[in-house]
Design a protein around this motif. Sequence first.
Motif, PDB file in Angstrom:
ATOM      1  N   LYS A 153      -7.169   2.636 -10.434  1.00 55.14           N
ATOM      2  CA  LYS A 153      -6.823   3.502 -11.553  1.00 55.14           C
ATOM      3  C   LYS A 153      -5.311   3.579 -11.698  1.00 55.14           C
ATOM      4  O   LYS A 153      -4.568   3.291 -10.761  1.00 55.14           O
ATOM      5  N   ARG A 154      -4.905   4.002 -12.880  1.00 56.23           N
ATOM      6  CA  ARG A 154      -3.485   4.220 -13.140  1.00 56.23           C
ATOM      7  C   ARG A 154      -2.885   5.154 -12.079  1.00 56.23           C
ATOM      8  O   ARG A 154      -3.487   6.161 -11.733  1.00 56.23           O
ATOM      9  N   PHE A 155      -1.763   4.788 -11.554  1.00 56.79           N
ATOM     10  CA  PHE A 155      -1.030   5.564 -10.545  1.00 56.79           C
ATOM     11  C   PHE A 155      -1.739   5.626  -9.199  1.00 56.79           C
ATOM     12  O   PHE A 155      -1.380   6.448  -8.351  1.00 56.79           O
ATOM     13  N   ALA A 156      -2.757   4.785  -8.991  1.00 54.87           N
ATOM     14  CA  ALA A 156      -3.447   4.757  -7.698  1.00 54.87           C
ATOM     15  C   ALA A 156      -3.090   3.476  -6.959  1.00 54.87           C
ATOM     16  O   ALA A 156      -2.753   2.459  -7.577  1.00 54.87           O
ATOM     17  N   LEU A 157      -3.190   3.529  -5.627  1.00 54.13           N
ATOM     18  CA  LEU A 157      -2.957   2.330  -4.829  1.00 54.13           C
ATOM     19  C   LEU A 157      -4.220   1.485  -4.850  1.00 54.13           C
ATOM     20  O   LEU A 157      -5.331   2.005  -4.768  1.00 54.13           O
ATOM     21  N   ALA A 158      -4.058   0.172  -4.953  1.00 53.58           N
ATOM     22  CA  ALA A 158      -5.215  -0.723  -5.000  1.00 53.58           C
ATOM     23  C   ALA A 158      -5.797  -0.893  -3.598  1.00 53.58           C
ATOM     24  O   ALA A 158      -5.056  -0.933  -2.618  1.00 53.58           O
ATOM     25  N   PRO A 159      -7.134  -1.014  -3.486  1.00 55.64           N
ATOM     26  CA  PRO A 159      -7.754  -1.199  -2.161  1.00 55.64           C
ATOM     27  C   PRO A 159      -7.243  -2.451  -1.445  1.00 55.64           C
ATOM     28  O   PRO A 159      -7.123  -2.446  -0.238  1.00 55.64           O
ATOM     29  N   TRP A 160      -6.999  -3.532  -2.189  1.00 54.64           N
ATOM     30  CA  TRP A 160      -6.375  -4.699  -1.571  1.00 54.64           C
ATOM     31  C   TRP A 160      -5.384  -5.343  -2.525  1.00 54.64           C
ATOM     32  O   TRP A 160      -5.465  -5.161  -3.743  1.00 54.64           O
ATOM     33  N   VAL A 161      -4.460  -6.060  -1.918  1.00 54.65           N
ATOM     34  CA  VAL A 161      -3.437  -6.793  -2.651  1.00 54.65           C
ATOM     35  C   VAL A 161      -3.396  -8.198  -2.090  1.00 54.65           C
ATOM     36  O   VAL A 161      -3.483  -8.382  -0.877  1.00 54.65           O
ATOM     37  N   GLU A 162      -3.295  -9.201  -2.955  1.00 59.87           N
ATOM     38  CA  GLU A 162      -3.151 -10.575  -2.476  1.00 59.87           C
ATOM     39  C   GLU A 162      -1.666 -10.897  -2.349  1.00 59.87           C
ATOM     40  O   GLU A 162      -0.888 -10.630  -3.276  1.00 59.87           O
ATOM     41  N   VAL A 163      -1.281 -11.439  -1.204  1.00 57.04           N
ATOM     42  CA  VAL A 163       0.125 -11.782  -0.962  1.00 57.04           C
ATOM     43  C   VAL A 163       0.199 -13.166  -0.342  1.00 57.04           C
ATOM     44  O   VAL A 163      -0.809 -13.707   0.115  1.00 57.04           O
ATOM     45  N   PHE A 164       1.406 -13.746  -0.308  1.00 53.80           N
ATOM     46  CA  PHE A 164       1.593 -14.951   0.492  1.00 53.80           C
ATOM     47  C   PHE A 164       2.209 -14.520   1.809  1.00 53.80           C
ATOM     48  O   PHE A 164       2.961 -13.545   1.857  1.00 53.80           O
ATOM     49  N   PRO A 165       1.833 -15.191   2.909  1.00 54.24           N
ATOM     50  CA  PRO A 165       2.341 -14.772   4.212  1.00 54.24           C
ATOM     51  C   PRO A 165       3.858 -14.924   4.268  1.00 54.24           C
ATOM     52  O   PRO A 165       4.389 -15.961   3.917  1.00 54.24           O
ATOM     53  N   ALA A 166       4.515 -13.864   4.698  1.00 52.77           N
ATOM     54  CA  ALA A 166       5.967 -13.882   4.842  1.00 52.77           C
ATOM     55  C   ALA A 166       6.301 -13.040   6.062  1.00 52.77           C
ATOM     56  O   ALA A 166       5.508 -12.172   6.446  1.00 52.77           O
ATOM     57  N   PRO A 167       7.432 -13.297   6.693  1.00 52.46           N
ATOM     58  CA  PRO A 167       7.784 -12.526   7.879  1.00 52.46           C
ATOM     59  C   PRO A 167       7.722 -11.034   7.586  1.00 52.46           C
ATOM     60  O   PRO A 167       8.195 -10.587   6.552  1.00 52.46           O
TER      61      PRO A 167
END
Length: 209
Positions: A153-167
């Motif tokens: 929802k607007r202004f809510a944190l997403a249950p998951w986020v896709e990222v690329f591995p970084a230090p």
Amino acid sequence: MTPLASAAEPPPSETRLVYGPSKIVPLPASIPHEEGDTVDARLLPDLRWIAQRYPIYVTDGYSGPLPGGGWSGCHGCHVAGSDHYNGLAVDIVPLEPSSRCDAKWTAITRLARWAEPVQNKPVPPFRWVGYDGDAGHGCGHHLHLSWNHAAAKRFALAPWVEVFPAPGLESGRKPRTKKVTKPAQAPAAPSGPTGGISQTKTGGVGVGD
Ligand SMILES: [Zn+2]
């Protein structure tokens, strides 16, 4: 003049889904930004990695109310459904400001092409890239990067986020991550508006209308 303007980076070979918990945090000094800018903490390793390779200056990240009161980011400057409302998008201009599409934008253009080599086909983990060919974006204006994420929802944190591995991804609180070897296996990202269009700015450099 800077090693930041070096050769193009290869695209991320794999991505990961980072599950909660998370929070909205201020951008650190290692990621040049406009005073007061914040993002979902899960983006920090990727943004740090990008800032080490491209001379970026973040003009807006999360736009919305802060848990402790107050407001982060600009007001009313993003489209409905923008990933800025979840802290999962950033607007970027060159570290050396210029409101014209000149040599200061060369590295930003390279970053845009790295994230989206073909128009409207962003490379995972990016969900939407706003640059040349997108209204209100582009060389001399700004680059928008959104990361894939679970519906929120607007202004809510997403249950998951896709990222690329970084230090830094797996340091600290050791967020639970799930490796995505083939981006197509990622859970479906929400459909809907194509990211955010930043039309006005409350300050900063090089992105005023
Ligand atoms: Zn944006």
